[in-house]
Write a protein that holds these residues in place. Sequence first.
Motif, PDB file in Angstrom:
ATOM      1  N   VAL A 335       0.839  -1.203   0.000  1.00  0.00           N
ATOM      2  CA  VAL A 335       0.000   0.000   0.000  1.00  0.00           C
ATOM      3  C   VAL A 335       0.873   1.252   0.000  1.00  0.00           C
ATOM      4  CG1 VAL A 335      -1.702   1.328   1.308  1.00  0.00           C
ATOM      5  CG2 VAL A 335      -1.924  -1.146   1.156  1.00  0.00           C
ATOM      6  N   ARG A 336       1.882   1.227   0.863  1.00  0.00           N
ATOM      7  CA  ARG A 336       2.766   2.390   0.938  1.00  0.00           C
ATOM      8  C   ARG A 336       3.454   2.645  -0.401  1.00  0.00           C
ATOM      9  NH1 ARG A 336       3.768   4.366   6.019  1.00  0.00           N
ATOM     10  NH2 ARG A 336       3.020   3.084   7.741  1.00  0.00           N
ATOM     11  N   MET A 337       3.890   1.560  -1.040  1.00  0.00           N
ATOM     12  CA  MET A 337       4.558   1.732  -2.339  1.00  0.00           C
ATOM     13  C   MET A 337       3.572   2.251  -3.377  1.00  0.00           C
ATOM     14  SD  MET A 337       7.007  -1.589  -2.594  1.00  0.00           S
ATOM     15  CE  MET A 337       8.728  -1.485  -2.144  1.00  0.00           C
ATOM     16  N   ALA A 338       2.346   1.729  -3.349  1.00  0.00           N
ATOM     17  CA  ALA A 338       1.333   2.192  -4.298  1.00  0.00           C
ATOM     18  C   ALA A 338       1.048   3.669  -4.092  1.00  0.00           C
ATOM     19  CB  ALA A 338       0.054   1.379  -4.134  1.00  0.00           C
ATOM     20  N   MET A 339       1.133   4.106  -2.832  1.00  0.00           N
ATOM     21  CA  MET A 339       0.867   5.516  -2.526  1.00  0.00           C
ATOM     22  C   MET A 339       2.091   6.382  -2.801  1.00  0.00           C
ATOM     23  SD  MET A 339      -2.197   5.615  -1.498  1.00  0.00           S
ATOM     24  CE  MET A 339      -3.108   4.128  -1.825  1.00  0.00           C
ATOM     25  N   GLY A 340       3.154   5.790  -3.292  1.00  0.00           N
ATOM     26  CA  GLY A 340       4.295   6.591  -3.717  1.00  0.00           C
ATOM     27  C   GLY A 340       5.538   6.483  -2.865  1.00  0.00           C
ATOM     28  N   ALA A 341       5.594   5.517  -1.931  1.00  0.00           N
ATOM     29  CA  ALA A 341       6.819   5.354  -1.150  1.00  0.00           C
ATOM     30  C   ALA A 341       7.886   4.722  -2.029  1.00  0.00           C
ATOM     31  CB  ALA A 341       6.559   4.481   0.066  1.00  0.00           C
ATOM     32  N   LYS A 342       9.052   5.376  -2.074  1.00  0.00           N
ATOM     33  CA  LYS A 342      10.147   4.818  -2.874  1.00  0.00           C
ATOM     34  C   LYS A 342      10.799   3.685  -2.102  1.00  0.00           C
ATOM     35  CE  LYS A 342      10.752   9.224  -5.021  1.00  0.00           C
ATOM     36  NZ  LYS A 342      11.322  10.542  -4.888  1.00  0.00           N
ATOM     37  N   VAL A 433       6.001  -3.826  -6.098  1.00  0.00           N
ATOM     38  CA  VAL A 433       4.804  -3.199  -5.557  1.00  0.00           C
ATOM     39  C   VAL A 433       3.558  -4.050  -5.814  1.00  0.00           C
ATOM     40  CG1 VAL A 433       4.771  -1.694  -7.570  1.00  0.00           C
ATOM     41  CG2 VAL A 433       3.335  -1.140  -5.627  1.00  0.00           C
TER      42      VAL A 433
END
Lengths: 440, 238
Positions: A335-342, A433
């Motif tokens: 989820v964090r990666m989908a929300m843009g966490a590198k 992701v």
Amino acid sequence: MFFENIKEALTSIFCNKMRSALTILGIVIGIGAVITITTIGNSIKGTLNTSFNSLGGGSLSVYLEARYPETDEEWATWEYPELTKDDLFSEEMIENLENDLSDVVAGINIQNDLGYGKVSTSYDHYANVNVNGASLSVIENFKLKIKYGRMYTQEDTDLAKTTCIIPDVMAKNYFENENPIGQIINVELDNGKSYKFTVVGVYRYDQSLFGKPDSSVPEKDRINIIFTPYTTINKLADAESEGYSYLDISVNPSLDQSQASETIKEYLLKYYEDNPNWTVYIYNATEDMKIINVVINVITIAISFIAAISLIVGGVGVMNIMLVSITERTKEIGVRMAMGAKKRVIRTQFIIEAIVLCLFGGLVGIAIGIINGFIIGAVAQLFVNQFYPDYAKFIYITINPSLTAVLLSVFFSMLTGVFFGFYPANKAAKMEVIDALRYE
Amino acid sequence: MSETDNIKRPIIQMHDIHKSYYIGKPNELEILHGIGFNAYEGEFVSIVGESGSGKSTLMNIIGILDRQTSGTYFLEGKDVNQLNDDVRSEIRNKRIGFVFQNFNLLPRANALKNVMMPLVYSEQKPKNRREKAMEMLKLVGMDDRAMHKPNELSGGQKQRVAIARAMINDPAIILADEPTGALDSKTGHMVMDIFHKLHEEQGKTIVLITHSQELANETQRIITLFDGNITSDKGGAL
């Protein structure tokens, strides 16, 4: 971002309190053991040093030493030289040394005695005595406690006055209800001579110095040690002091002993430059103490290293739990990666979590280690008091937690976090992701 | 060429997209067999298909969660397949708002923190984050539940929080994957109403992926997917 990570780490640690506590157990034990050991090592060192000094170990022993020949030819014919009156340390030399190096020399410990004798007013009112001469620094090193009255002074010493201090036992038994201060006692020595002394002070009898009184001897028959300036003894004995072949010198405690030793040696050597047979030798017991300190340091470090091995075990525990936690939180990572966490943000987050976890362990370990140190110190002091009461006065167990060890522990626990957190964190960061997001 | 072509900016441009799994292995499987379509700014597009039609795979490619095997996909004019992971993360963060069937809220964080999460990754100041997140929660009518954790919210409420989160960075498209799939029909309608509101009042471009023809019929353009191919594309501007 950094603070978010720390907050995030704290949330995740506190959400699983029990698990976090078990995870850091290894680190707690590892750091706790290291801190306990370093605290004890440091404390042993401190205790030895203070005890050593309070036992008079801080003084310098100054000897006259024969000048040994330098070549084999000379050795063949060499004979040990005779020590003459002119070779000895004279009163004048001692006085000059005290005056010229007054900021180095705290006192010269000279003791002599006049012998055994008796003080009496009648057949059954008497006290057995031993008249001792002692320089002020001797009394200081003995840590004699003046109960009332005063100690004899430097002036008394310089003028060789017949002032004296007596033990409380004698004050009680001989003077009974009278105030002994100011009284003049007449000492009849066993050799028939008699001398008068003025009592100026009463000191507390100290078992650690004079030994336990022999219980088979009635208290009034005990031998009481009377202290008077050593110069007085010299004068009374009419032994126009010949000088000394040995001096015990107390050094100003704020100075470095070795350096003070050098200064004193240099000063005294001036008197022996032209002496063909004798020279000055100084034995500094603190030099031995230095070696003991080094030995204790080495032992402390060696045992600490062994204890630190448990940090590896603790670290592996942290790594294990981090791996479990990352598997559990795969979806969250997705989820964090989908929300843009590198990727590196994910990695940082988990490394910081591991560091915070280990840091917690480290801090708890440090607290436990220091508490351990104090408990062990208290037990050791009890032990000394119980089994070696004579020495209890000289052995103060002081607990010094080592600041260096504490700081290093904080550093190493964090390092453990980085080291053992890196692999799990990297595993989290390397997730694709889509796989993480669809993970069930 | 119609007039709208000149006005509307293309957001999604897909050409001949193929997606295969187990490439080079005996069980190689092609899911998408050359998908091509454009979606324009302000469109409300639904991609409808039965399970196994490849719509989830397509949605992953549109959302830059996955890469196509071949073909080109431009998002706002950028060939996203050529970009590295960091840039793709940034685009997901700023240009795409995800709404999932199972909400995908972080269980430990309250509604407000969930909505703020994308802003953390776009490194905005904490104070701005809070204000903006509250604004978004208000938009979906969830501002009074800001401090509630997901497990204290109903399904419909969770999905509204998720929509607020999708909206927070003012994305180019909202990508909703079966957003009503886990909800009963009443709350499902409520969620759809929010999408309609966002589309009509804010002119958001919305791509809705669903298996329900009924839901798809609510949107202005319906792309039907069957077995990895587009079988129909109705109601579009073109």
